[in-house]
Design a protein around this motif. Structure first.
Motif, mmCIF file in Angstrom:
data_model
loop_
_atom_site.group_PDB
_atom_site.id
_atom_site.type_symbol
_atom_site.label_atom_id
_atom_site.label_comp_id
_atom_site.label_asym_id
_atom_site.label_seq_id
_atom_site.Cartn_x
_atom_site.Cartn_y
_atom_site.Cartn_z
ATOM 1 N N CYS A 110 0.867 -1.171 0.000
ATOM 2 C CA CYS A 110 0.000 0.000 0.000
ATOM 3 C C CYS A 110 0.904 1.222 0.000
ATOM 4 C CB CYS A 110 -0.922 0.011 1.211
ATOM 5 S SG CYS A 110 -2.019 1.449 1.167
ATOM 6 N N CYS A 115 -0.851 4.104 6.131
ATOM 7 C CA CYS A 115 -1.648 2.866 6.188
ATOM 8 C C CYS A 115 -1.097 1.936 7.273
ATOM 9 C CB CYS A 115 -1.608 2.165 4.835
ATOM 10 S SG CYS A 115 -2.575 0.643 4.798
ATOM 11 N N THR A 117 -0.802 -1.118 7.286
ATOM 12 C CA THR A 117 0.031 -2.205 6.747
ATOM 13 C C THR A 117 1.501 -1.786 6.623
ATOM 14 O OG1 THR A 117 -0.406 -1.579 4.453
ATOM 15 C CG2 THR A 117 -1.870 -3.227 5.434
ATOM 16 N N CYS A 138 -7.202 -0.567 -1.172
ATOM 17 C CA CYS A 138 -6.702 -1.125 0.076
ATOM 18 C C CYS A 138 -7.865 -1.378 1.032
ATOM 19 C CB CYS A 138 -5.684 -0.178 0.710
ATOM 20 S SG CYS A 138 -5.061 -0.780 2.299
ATOM 21 N N CYS A 141 -7.008 1.171 4.355
ATOM 22 C CA CYS A 141 -7.055 2.639 4.302
ATOM 23 C C CYS A 141 -7.849 3.159 3.104
ATOM 24 C CB CYS A 141 -5.638 3.218 4.288
ATOM 25 S SG CYS A 141 -4.791 2.987 2.712
HETATM 26 ZN ZN ZN Z 1 -3.569 0.992 2.787
#
Ligand code: ZN
Ligand code: CTP
Length: 153
Positions: A110, A115, A117, A138, A141
């Motif tokens: 991402c 985010c 992740t 995503c 987000c």
């Molecule tokens: Zn994301």
């Protein structure tokens, strides 16, 4: 003569799966996505081989391995040109291409620095909105990714 030499580099297999027409720059990515580093039977790898379709290509032959569709679909984003070939008793019994799944998990980064992740060790997860242009969103987000902005982990 050239062709004979090429055939010898990656020999025929008796049983298993051949992944042909892999773009040369993603051969090792395909190997890691399919977790072949940990596979204990023979894996034959050829790269930068001449190909009529692609100019150059990679090929991976995995002895005695028959993948589930879910497993093989992991490579659809990185190697959309790949042909999957099932071999039994030296014969080609099935040919198919990988299909992009509805959810792409743990393959693409991402690009949103905020985010979750990117902050924690959470597997990325994207929903496919448009298969043609590879538009994805995503799951965490909601940022969009496309073919042009896609980055592999
Ligand atoms: Zn994301
Ligand atoms: N193959 C193999 N072992 C076998 C039979 C085939 O590794 N016992 C591989 C071939 O090397 C080839 C692929 O499986 O890379 C597909 O085989 P085949 O359909 O016979 O080849 P082509 O007609 O050249 O396929 P394409 O036109 O799709 O490239």
């Amino acid at each position: 003569m050239e062709n004979n030499k090429k055939e010898m580099v990656v020999s025929a297999i008796e049983n298993g799966t051949v992944i042909d027409h892999i773009p040369t720059n993603v051969v090792y990515k395909v190997i890691s996505l399919l977790d072949l580093e940990n596979y204990n039977d023979e894996v034959l790898i050829g790269n930068n081989l001449q190909s009529q379709k692609l100019g150059h290509k990679g090929i991976v032959k995995i002895k005695n391995k028959f993948f589930e569709r879910d497993e093989i679909n992991k490579i659809a984003l990185v190697a959309p040109t790949a042909t999957l070939i099932v071999i039994r008793n030296y014969e080609v019994v099935e040919k198919f291409t990988a299909e992009i799944p509805d959810m792409v998990e743990g393959i693409i980064k991402c690009m949103n620095p905020k985010c979750i992740t990117n902050a924690e060790t959470i597997r990325t997860k994207f929903r496919i909105l448009d298969r043609q242009n590879l538009k994805m969103q995503c799951h965490y987000c909601e940022k969009f990714v496309t073919k042009e902005t896609m980055n592999f982990i």
